[in-house]
Structures are given as C-alpha cells and as structure tokens.
Write an enzyme that holds these catalytic residues in place. Sequence first.
Site, mmCIF file in Angstrom:
data_model
loop_
_atom_site.group_PDB
_atom_site.id
_atom_site.type_symbol
_atom_site.label_atom_id
_atom_site.label_comp_id
_atom_site.label_asym_id
_atom_site.label_seq_id
_atom_site.Cartn_x
_atom_site.Cartn_y
_atom_site.Cartn_z
ATOM 1 N N SER A 29 22.159 5.063 56.594
ATOM 2 C CA SER A 29 22.501 5.127 55.176
ATOM 3 C C SER A 29 21.639 6.103 54.375
ATOM 4 O O SER A 29 21.989 6.442 53.250
ATOM 5 C CB SER A 29 22.408 3.730 54.548
ATOM 6 O OG SER A 29 21.072 3.315 54.448
ATOM 7 N N LYS B 44 16.125 2.695 50.210
ATOM 8 C CA LYS B 44 17.111 3.395 49.382
ATOM 9 C C LYS B 44 16.368 4.270 48.384
ATOM 10 O O LYS B 44 15.157 4.221 48.251
ATOM 11 C CB LYS B 44 18.001 2.403 48.621
ATOM 12 C CG LYS B 44 18.775 1.440 49.494
ATOM 13 C CD LYS B 44 19.841 2.112 50.305
ATOM 14 C CE LYS B 44 20.550 1.085 51.182
ATOM 15 N NZ LYS B 44 21.304 1.694 52.234
#
Length: 170
Positions: free
Chosen positions: A50, A88
């Site tokens: 991701s 993230k």
Amino acid sequence: MTLLRRDSGPAGNRASTQRRRYIAVVIAVLLLTAGLRMFVVEPLRVASDSMEPTVGEGSTVLLFKQGSDAPGALVAFNNPVDSKLMIKRIVAVGGQSIAIKDALLYVDGALIPEPFVDHSRIDGTYFGPVTVPEGQVFLMGDNRDVSVDSREFGAVPSEDITAVVIWPMR
C-alpha cells in the site's frame, strides 16, 4: 612434605579484571540496545504494497517512536479496525478539507503535488470532500489503488500515531 601453592600473581588478576570488564560491556550494550528498541527506534518489516513505490512490500523501515502530525510524514499507527500496525502518509490534519478529484489530492482546495504517487494507476478516482476533525489526521497510502486507509476507516486521532518512519531500507 611441602605443598606448593601456585600464585596467580598480577597477570592472573589482570585477566580476571579484563574478563569482568568485557562481560560488563556486553551486558551494557545489550541493555542499551533493548532500551533503544523499546523506547526510541524499532525496525519493522512491511507486509503490504500500500505504500509503493515509496516503501515496497517486504522492505524494512526504521521507526522513531514519537508521534507526528506533520502533513507528508510517513507514520505508524494501529489500524482502528483490527489494531494491526500500519504505515501511511499524513495528507491532512484537523480542520483541513480533503478531496481526490481524478486521482489528484486537494487539501483546502489546493492541489497537493505528490511525485511519489503513480497517478496513472488511479486515474478516475474520486473521494470527498471531507473535513478532518480537530485533533485527528487523515492518512493515505501512496499506492492509492490498493491502500486501506482513512478513506475506509476515517481520520485517526493524532495521539494514535505511535512512530515516524525515519529510514526506509531496501
């Protein structure tokens, strides 16, 4: 009969002292390393794609165990859904408005340059606009097409940021 007793002498005492010092140094290094890992830095192996291309699946990153709410920072936090540690990027903070229009990120209406995102893979993606609640951050993966992030689980309280990525290692 006279028994001779062997005296270890100064050389034997020196060797014993050096051995004790060596053991003390080894123990100190182990304790320092354990303390650093528990409270300051920790390596983490990345289990998803991701954050590609910035951090690839299987890469190791070094986490500095201090929170951050700086936009653009790569941070670690526990996923609010399953408590797994995730990495993230902070794209917006409390009070800011965020939107994705045709794969481009807008914060407070301004286009945010993101050279680390492959926009051709997410062309036609739209999201928001949403306003990030005060005291929270909006987190997104660089590989927007596959990332499970704040678009799915919402903004995350700033105090839930447990570490900052300080060194992506390949």
